[in-house]
Design an enzyme around this catalytic site. Structure first.
Site, mmCIF file in Angstrom:
data_model
loop_
_atom_site.group_PDB
_atom_site.id
_atom_site.type_symbol
_atom_site.label_atom_id
_atom_site.label_comp_id
_atom_site.label_asym_id
_atom_site.label_seq_id
_atom_site.Cartn_x
_atom_site.Cartn_y
_atom_site.Cartn_z
ATOM 1 N N SER A 75 0.824 -1.202 0.000
ATOM 2 C CA SER A 75 0.000 0.000 0.000
ATOM 3 C C SER A 75 0.866 1.263 0.000
ATOM 4 O O SER A 75 1.684 1.443 -0.894
ATOM 5 C CB SER A 75 -0.958 -0.045 1.206
ATOM 6 O OG SER A 75 -2.001 0.884 1.065
ATOM 7 N N ASP A 195 -5.725 -3.690 -2.426
ATOM 8 C CA ASP A 195 -4.721 -3.349 -1.412
ATOM 9 C C ASP A 195 -4.023 -4.576 -0.833
ATOM 10 O O ASP A 195 -4.665 -5.535 -0.412
ATOM 11 C CB ASP A 195 -5.406 -2.566 -0.288
ATOM 12 C CG ASP A 195 -4.424 -1.901 0.640
ATOM 13 O OD1 ASP A 195 -3.891 -2.602 1.523
ATOM 14 O OD2 ASP A 195 -4.169 -0.689 0.482
#
Length: 299
Positions: A75, A195
């Protein structure tokens, strides 16, 4: 003397070396010379706005002459990590972190999947790294994403270690419900990726699998909160989204030789002053671990 046709060939080769826009692949590109086995890995965990702390971590490591052979990020960790792997100094990273605007990174849209397309982020990252694919970055790098073709209970971690750097970071940063998950063609098929925090928030195991002997991990999982007097901006909202996302237990964190935990719980808005505060938190936490890091490197 190099003959003209040969010289032109060499020039053309050098010009296209970092302009590839191929999709990331989970299978490293084979080359005659195998990549150097990494000794020290810097693992940068996910954390939305708290990811600015990674810049402070890198700043202190650089001041102490500590440079990783491998960077693995999830991320926001993949975002900072990709820029660092491209050869940018801590000072350059800090300048970017304190001046980049949301308008440079975010392209809003209307969709049932999310409200940010992510193409703008992808293009911005590629511009920052000189359009170098992952395998051409000066420091070995990998971004972690999650394959959405599997159920959330069996979230499948995907390691992007070659291909389009910006696309890999986009996939790794695509928080469900916020970003539209990009579809990427790999050796296993055409899948959507979200993610990386869904499958590996602080990807220590990946660093080990890639041959790291010493792992310095940055954990940003301290609970985020917003002051009642502050109106949360985009990055603070990302933090709030990350708090309610299901994450796998982080047993792999125990595999790290040194764990750095910046105190960045209260993110609030991410104006310049607050970004500087978060970066400073990364510096302070790293300074507290410098002795432990140097001891680990000495063995």
């Amino acid at each position: 003397m190099i003959k003209a046709p040969l010289a032109l060939t060499l020039l053309a080769t050098s010009l296209i070396a970092c302009t590839s826009t191929t999709a990331p692949s989970k299978t490293p590109i084979k080359s005659p010379t195998p990549p150097k086995t990494p000794t020290v890995a810097l693992v940068l965990g996910g954390g939305g706005a708290k990811g600015f702390a990674h810049v402070g971590v890198i700043k202190v490591l650089e001041q102490n002459g500590i440079k990783p052979d491998l960077i693995v990020g999830t991320s926001s960790g993949s975002l900072v990590g990709s820029l660092y792997a491209s050869g940018k100094s801590a000072r350059e990273l800090e300048d970017i972190a304190t001046h980049v605007s949301n308008d440079e990174l975010l392209d809003y849209t209307l969709s049932k999947q999310g409200f940010i397309e992510g193409i703008k982020l992808q293009n911005w990252v590629n511009a920052q790294v000189g359009n170098c694919p992952i395998e051409a970055l000066p420091i070995r790098f990998a971004a972690i994403a999650t394959n959405l073709s599997t159920t959330s209970a069996n979230a499948q971690k995907t390691v992007f270690s070659t291909g389009d750097t910006g696309l890999a970071v986009r996939a790794s940063s695509s928080v469900k419900g916020v970003f539209i998950a990009p579809r990427i063609q790999t050796s296993t098929g055409n899948h959507r990726y979200a993610d990386g925090g869904l499958s590996s928030l602080v990807p220590v195991q990946t660093a080990k699998d890639m041959g790291a002997k010493i792992v310095i991990a940055v954990d940003l999982t301290a609970p985020a909160s917003t002051s009642a007097h502050q109106k949360p901006d985009f990055w603070a909202l990302i933090d709030q989204s990350l708090q309610v996302m299901p994450h796998r237990p982080m047993a792999e964190l125990a595999l790290a030789d040194v764990i750095i935990r910046p105190e960045v719980g209260n993110t609030g808005t991410t104006d310049t002053v607050n970004r500087e505060r978060i970066i400073k938190a990364g510096e302070v936490a790293t300074m507290a671990k410098i002795s432990a890091i140097k001891q680990a490197l000495a063995h």
